[in-house]
Design a protein around this motif. Structure first.
Motif, PDB file in Angstrom:
ATOM      1  N   ARG A   1      15.226  58.884  23.427  1.00  0.00           N
ATOM      2  CA  ARG A   1      16.226  59.812  22.877  1.00  0.00           C
ATOM      3  C   ARG A   1      15.666  61.218  22.760  1.00  0.00           C
ATOM      4  NH1 ARG A   1      17.314  55.433  19.487  1.00  0.00           N
ATOM      5  NH2 ARG A   1      16.157  56.394  17.767  1.00  0.00           N
ATOM      6  N   LEU A   2      14.408  61.328  22.296  1.00  0.00           N
ATOM      7  CA  LEU A   2      13.773  62.655  22.214  1.00  0.00           C
ATOM      8  C   LEU A   2      13.654  63.278  23.604  1.00  0.00           C
ATOM      9  CD1 LEU A   2      10.833  62.350  19.635  1.00  0.00           C
ATOM     10  CD2 LEU A   2      13.202  63.000  19.233  1.00  0.00           C
ATOM     11  N   GLY A   3      13.238  62.477  24.563  1.00  0.00           N
ATOM     12  CA  GLY A   3      13.063  62.988  25.914  1.00  0.00           C
ATOM     13  C   GLY A   3      14.371  63.455  26.528  1.00  0.00           C
ATOM     14  N   ARG A   4      15.409  62.669  26.351  1.00  0.00           N
ATOM     15  CA  ARG A   4      16.715  63.048  26.912  1.00  0.00           C
ATOM     16  C   ARG A   4      17.228  64.340  26.258  1.00  0.00           C
ATOM     17  NH1 ARG A   4      18.870  58.491  26.481  1.00  0.00           N
ATOM     18  NH2 ARG A   4      18.657  57.829  28.654  1.00  0.00           N
ATOM     19  N   ALA A   5      17.075  64.424  24.945  1.00  0.00           N
ATOM     20  CA  ALA A   5      17.517  65.634  24.233  1.00  0.00           C
ATOM     21  C   ALA A   5      16.703  66.847  24.664  1.00  0.00           C
ATOM     22  CB  ALA A   5      17.405  65.420  22.726  1.00  0.00           C
ATOM     23  N   ALA A   6      15.393  66.658  24.874  1.00  0.00           N
ATOM     24  CA  ALA A   6      14.541  67.772  25.310  1.00  0.00           C
ATOM     25  C   ALA A   6      14.952  68.255  26.691  1.00  0.00           C
ATOM     26  CB  ALA A   6      13.079  67.342  25.304  1.00  0.00           C
ATOM     27  N   ARG A   7      15.258  67.311  27.588  1.00  0.00           N
ATOM     28  CA  ARG A   7      15.671  67.705  28.933  1.00  0.00           C
ATOM     29  C   ARG A   7      16.956  68.532  28.888  1.00  0.00           C
ATOM     30  NH1 ARG A   7      12.791  68.540  32.687  1.00  0.00           N
ATOM     31  NH2 ARG A   7      12.028  66.441  33.141  1.00  0.00           N
ATOM     32  N   GLU A   8      17.908  68.121  28.058  1.00  0.00           N
ATOM     33  CA  GLU A   8      19.148  68.885  27.924  1.00  0.00           C
ATOM     34  C   GLU A   8      18.875  70.262  27.324  1.00  0.00           C
ATOM     35  OE1 GLU A   8      21.683  66.371  25.626  1.00  0.00           O
ATOM     36  OE2 GLU A   8      21.973  64.907  27.240  1.00  0.00           O
ATOM     37  N   ALA A   9      18.002  70.304  26.321  1.00  0.00           N
ATOM     38  CA  ALA A   9      17.677  71.587  25.698  1.00  0.00           C
ATOM     39  C   ALA A   9      16.962  72.510  26.675  1.00  0.00           C
ATOM     40  CB  ALA A   9      16.816  71.364  24.454  1.00  0.00           C
ATOM     41  N   SER A  10      16.133  71.946  27.553  1.00  0.00           N
ATOM     42  CA  SER A  10      15.389  72.780  28.505  1.00  0.00           C
ATOM     43  C   SER A  10      16.328  73.536  29.428  1.00  0.00           C
ATOM     44  CB  SER A  10      14.417  71.915  29.324  1.00  0.00           C
ATOM     45  OG  SER A  10      15.097  71.107  30.263  1.00  0.00           O
ATOM     46  N   ARG A  11      17.481  72.941  29.735  1.00  0.00           N
ATOM     47  CA  ARG A  11      18.450  73.621  30.614  1.00  0.00           C
ATOM     48  C   ARG A  11      19.111  74.795  29.891  1.00  0.00           C
ATOM     49  NH1 ARG A  11      19.596  67.868  32.122  1.00  0.00           N
ATOM     50  NH2 ARG A  11      18.420  67.541  34.065  1.00  0.00           N
ATOM     51  N   VAL A  12      19.267  74.643  28.575  1.00  0.00           N
ATOM     52  CA  VAL A  12      19.786  75.762  27.777  1.00  0.00           C
ATOM     53  C   VAL A  12      18.748  76.876  27.705  1.00  0.00           C
ATOM     54  CG1 VAL A  12      20.600  76.474  25.496  1.00  0.00           C
ATOM     55  CG2 VAL A  12      21.285  74.242  26.424  1.00  0.00           C
ATOM     56  N   LEU A  13      17.495  76.499  27.454  1.00  0.00           N
ATOM     57  CA  LEU A  13      16.433  77.502  27.321  1.00  0.00           C
ATOM     58  C   LEU A  13      16.209  78.263  28.622  1.00  0.00           C
ATOM     59  CD1 LEU A  13      13.784  75.583  25.176  1.00  0.00           C
ATOM     60  CD2 LEU A  13      15.295  77.433  24.447  1.00  0.00           C
TER      61      LEU A  13
END
Length: 421
Positions: free
Chosen positions: A11-23
């Motif tokens: 779950r952390l990894g999936r959320a981080a990947r989504e956040a990386s696209r925003v960043l």
């Protein structure tokens, strides 16, 4: 590994990947706003940070942590000041993301260049030092990367308190909370999961003991930015200024004993050893440093100097212990460093331009210094703001890893309806 830990890390990894696209598309102003707000939150939370750190220190003492580990764990007022200043300095640094260089026209008429881009998601695994939480978060955020931070169980309360300040900064700037995530579980299975998720994590940066780094290097399924040891040397050349030599050799060992850029072996040219070693021996003894030397250095350092073993030359003490060796030439000093060193940081003290240039060219380390203490091998001192770690590898990043080390480049091509014939 328990299923619950694996699910949690996924779950952390999936959320981080989504956040990386925003960043990746976040403006410099927005990233800087988050950094400045996090700095203000840290400043306002000094008492809470101290209280959380006191819990960790008390648990560490009760658990038998040695003094070097306790020193790394401590969040002193000065270190909190450094964290705040580190955040603000990173905010002031130029944003490398989106920079395009080397644009040129090709014979076909297209323009080709390179654009600097984030790596994506960076996993940081570290022990003790809670200030790493801020260093890592600030650099990853400014370079447009999401990060998952897994600190040691000994610093769990400190890391949670720091993470709350980071989250306040992210919220103030309207950025996703998953841009910076601190792993809440102390279960070691979390590390195994983090380093084996190439679908979510692009790079791992381990910071801690040799055992941790070796394990991660061996088991990781994603690239690792690392260094194993900090076996740093100062070489006092025959052409050294004696006052400079004493100052540098003293500071390199005694300013702090625990960091990876602290000198562990002092090399002294035979032509200056009789003048350099006696005053240095007095300084080291006054500061509680145990000396271990070769036969010639023991004669000059006097009673109480232990005989150095072969193992001493390749040992990172992280403690008030110093190995000392007298050498007959610059060639011998360079050969010793390249054989026993860890390719981290090594320094020469000399007034000879020729010897300095040879040392710079021939010592195979990530930082090589002339007339300066090895303690300067640090991202903050190099103007990087903070550092994610120090790499002794030769590919991707080498030395203190700051903003640029957390980015990559991709080719960009501009045309006007061009097709290949």
């Amino acid at each position: 590994m328990t299923e619950s830990v694996l699910d949690y890390m996924t779950r952390l990894g999936r959320a981080a990947r989504e956040a990386s696209r925003v960043l990746a598309r976040t403006s410099t102003a927005q990233k800087n706003r988050a950094l400045e707000a996090a700095a203000a939150a840290l400043d306002a939370a000094r008492e809470a940070l101290a209280a959380a750190n006191a819990q960790d220190l008390a648990a560490g003492r009760a658990g038998g942590l040695d003094e070097a580990m306790l020193d790394r764990l401590a969040l002193t007022p000065a270190r909190i000041d450094e964290m705040i200043e580190g955040l603000r300095q990173v905010a002031r640094l130029p944003d490398p993301i989106g920079e395009i260089r080397d644009m040129r026209y090709m014979p076909s008429g297209i323009q080709v260049g390179r654009m600097r881009v984030p790596l994506g998601v960076i996993g940081i695994v570290y022990e003790s030092r809670p200030n790493v939480t801020i260093d890592a978060a600030s650099l990853c955020l400014k370079s447009g990367n999401a990060t998952i931070l897994r600190g040691g169980s000994e610093a769990i309360h400190s890391n949670r308190a720091i993470a709350r300040c980071i989250q306040l900064g992210l919220a103030e700037a309207g950025l996703p909370a998953a841009a910076v995530q601190v792993v809440e579980t102390t279960d070691r299975a979390a590390v195994g999961a983090l380093i084996a998720m190439p679908e979510f994590v692009d790079v791992i940066v381990p910071r801690g003991g040799k055992g941790l780094i070796e394990r991660i290097s061996r088991e990781a399924k994603v690239p690792v930015i690392k260094h194993l040891d900090g076996i740093c040397h100062v070489y006092i050349d025959h052409a050294a200024d004696l006052d400079k030599a004493v100052r540098v050799a003293d500071n390199a060992k005694t300013q702090r004993f625990a960091p990876c850029n602290t000198m562990e072996t002092l090399l002294v040219h035979a032509a200056i050893a009789a003048r350099a070693l006696p005053p240095l021996g007095d300084i080291y003894r006054a500061k509680g440093v145990e000396l271990r030397g070769c036969p010639r250095s023991r004669e000059l350092l006097g009673a109480g100097t232990l005989a150095a073993s072969e193992e001493d030359w390749s040992t990172e003490y992280n403690a008030p212990i110093l190995s000392v060796r007298v050498v007959d030439s610059l060639d011998e000093a360079i050969a010793h460093i390249n054989r026993y060193g860890s390719h981290h940081t090594d320094a020469i003290v000399t007034e000879s331009f020729t010897d300095a240039r040879r040392f710079l060219a021939e010592v195979d380390s990530s930082s090589v210094m002339v007339n300066a203490s090895t303690r300067f091998a640090d991202g903050f001192e190099y103007g990087l703001g903070a550092e994610i770690g120090i790499s002794t590898d030769k590919l991707h990043a080498r030395g203190p890893v700051g903003l640029e080390g957390l980015t990559s480049e991709k080719y960009v091509v501009f045309g006007d309806g061009h097709v290949r014939g």
